[in-house]
Motif scaffolding. Structure first.
Motif, short mmCIF file in Angstrom:
data_model
loop_
_atom_site.label_atom_id
_atom_site.label_comp_id
_atom_site.label_asym_id
_atom_site.label_seq_id
_atom_site.Cartn_x
_atom_site.Cartn_y
_atom_site.Cartn_z
N GLN A 83 0.84 -1.21 0.00
CA GLN A 83 0.00 0.00 0.00
C GLN A 83 0.88 1.26 0.00
O GLN A 83 0.58 2.23 -0.71
CB GLN A 83 -0.93 0.01 1.23
CG GLN A 83 -1.99 -1.06 1.22
CD GLN A 83 -1.46 -2.45 1.61
OE1 GLN A 83 -0.38 -2.60 2.18
NE2 GLN A 83 -2.21 -3.49 1.27
N GLN A 84 1.95 1.24 0.78
CA GLN A 84 2.87 2.38 0.79
C GLN A 84 3.58 2.51 -0.56
O GLN A 84 3.81 3.62 -1.04
CB GLN A 84 3.90 2.23 1.91
CG GLN A 84 3.30 2.38 3.30
CD GLN A 84 4.27 1.97 4.38
OE1 GLN A 84 4.89 0.91 4.30
NE2 GLN A 84 4.41 2.80 5.40
N MET A 85 3.91 1.38 -1.15
CA MET A 85 4.57 1.40 -2.46
C MET A 85 3.63 2.00 -3.50
O MET A 85 4.07 2.76 -4.36
CB MET A 85 4.99 -0.01 -2.86
CG MET A 85 6.10 -0.58 -2.01
SD MET A 85 6.45 -2.30 -2.39
CE MET A 85 6.96 -2.20 -4.09
N ARG A 86 2.35 1.67 -3.44
CA ARG A 86 1.38 2.18 -4.41
C ARG A 86 1.33 3.70 -4.37
O ARG A 86 1.19 4.37 -5.39
CB ARG A 86 0.01 1.58 -4.12
CG ARG A 86 -1.15 2.15 -4.91
CD ARG A 86 -1.00 2.12 -6.40
NE ARG A 86 -1.29 0.82 -6.96
CZ ARG A 86 -1.05 0.49 -8.23
NH1 ARG A 86 -0.52 1.37 -9.05
NH2 ARG A 86 -1.30 -0.70 -8.69
N GLU A 87 1.47 4.28 -3.17
CA GLU A 87 1.41 5.73 -3.02
C GLU A 87 2.54 6.44 -3.75
O GLU A 87 2.37 7.57 -4.20
CB GLU A 87 1.45 6.10 -1.54
CG GLU A 87 0.20 5.69 -0.77
CD GLU A 87 0.33 5.91 0.73
OE1 GLU A 87 1.26 6.64 1.16
OE2 GLU A 87 -0.49 5.35 1.47
N CYS A 88 3.70 5.80 -3.87
CA CYS A 88 4.83 6.48 -4.52
C CYS A 88 5.20 5.89 -5.88
O CYS A 88 6.10 6.39 -6.54
CB CYS A 88 6.05 6.47 -3.59
SG CYS A 88 6.70 4.85 -3.22
N TYR A 89 4.48 4.84 -6.33
CA TYR A 89 4.79 4.21 -7.61
C TYR A 89 4.48 5.18 -8.76
O TYR A 89 3.41 5.77 -8.81
CB TYR A 89 3.99 2.93 -7.78
CG TYR A 89 4.20 2.26 -9.11
CD1 TYR A 89 5.31 1.46 -9.34
CD2 TYR A 89 3.28 2.43 -10.15
CE1 TYR A 89 5.51 0.84 -10.56
CE2 TYR A 89 3.48 1.81 -11.38
CZ TYR A 89 4.59 1.02 -11.57
OH TYR A 89 4.79 0.42 -12.79
N GLN A 90 5.45 5.33 -9.65
CA GLN A 90 5.29 6.16 -10.84
C GLN A 90 5.58 5.31 -12.07
O GLN A 90 6.68 4.79 -12.21
CB GLN A 90 6.25 7.35 -10.80
CG GLN A 90 6.04 8.29 -9.65
CD GLN A 90 4.72 9.01 -9.74
OE1 GLN A 90 4.31 9.46 -10.81
NE2 GLN A 90 4.03 9.10 -8.62
N ASP A 91 4.62 5.18 -12.94
CA ASP A 91 4.80 4.41 -14.16
C ASP A 91 5.56 5.25 -15.18
O ASP A 91 5.21 6.41 -15.42
CB ASP A 91 3.44 4.00 -14.71
CG ASP A 91 3.55 3.04 -15.87
OD1 ASP A 91 4.36 2.10 -15.78
OD2 ASP A 91 2.84 3.25 -16.87
#
Length: 134
Positions: A83-91
C-alpha cells in the motif's frame, strides 16, 4: 537517511556529492534506486551533463505488480507495505536524457547485466569488459 521523496531534502544533495566525489577520484559509479524524477531528476540530469566520462542511463520499466513481487523477497518488505509502495509508484518515470534506455520485465537479471556491460564496453572500446575480466 530514510528521507521521504521531497525536493530539497538532504538525501538528494548527499547522493549528488557522493557520486561526484567518487567520479572525481577515478571510480566508476552506479547510481541505482527509485529516483523519482520530480525529486531527483534535476540533480541526476546535471550529474550526467557534468560528467565528462562514459554515462549509461537505464530505466527499469516494471508494472506495479512485478515491483511488489520483487520487493516481497527483500528485507525492506517487512517495513514498506505494498500500500505504501502504491502511493509512490510512478509508471514510466523517465529522465528524458539522450541515450536513456528502457529495460522491461522480460529481461532477466543475467540478460540485463550483459546488456549494460556490453553497451559500456562497446562505447569504452572494451576497457570496461577488460577491467571486469581482471
Amino acid at each position: 537517511m530514510r528521507e521521504h521523496d521531497r525536493a530539497g531534502a538532504p538525501n538528494v544533495g548527499l547522493i549528488d556529492q557522493t557520486a561526484r566525489y567518487a567520479l572525481d577520484h577515478g571510480y566508476h559509479v552506479i547510481l541505482e534506486g527509485i529516483l523519482y524524477s520530480p525529486t531527483y531528476g534535476a540533480m541526476v540530469r546535471q550529474l550526467i551533463a557534468d560528467h565528462a566520462g562514459l554515462t549509461g542511463v537505464y530505466y527499469f520499466q516494471l508494472p506495479f505488480e512485478e515491483t511488489v513481487r520483487r520487493h516481497a523477497g527483500r528485507p525492506l518488505a517487512k517495513v514498506v507495505t505494498p500500500q505504501q509502495m502504491r502511493e509512490c509508484y510512478q509508471d514510466c518515470d523517465l529522465l528524458g536524457v539522450p541515450g536513456e534506455q528502457v529495460i522491461d520485465k522480460s529481461s532477466s537479471l543475467d540478460e540485463t547485466v550483459e546488456r549494460i556491460i556490453g553497451d559500456l564496453a562497446w562505447v569504452a572500446g572494451g576497457e570496461i569488459a577488460h577491467a571486469l575480466e581482471e
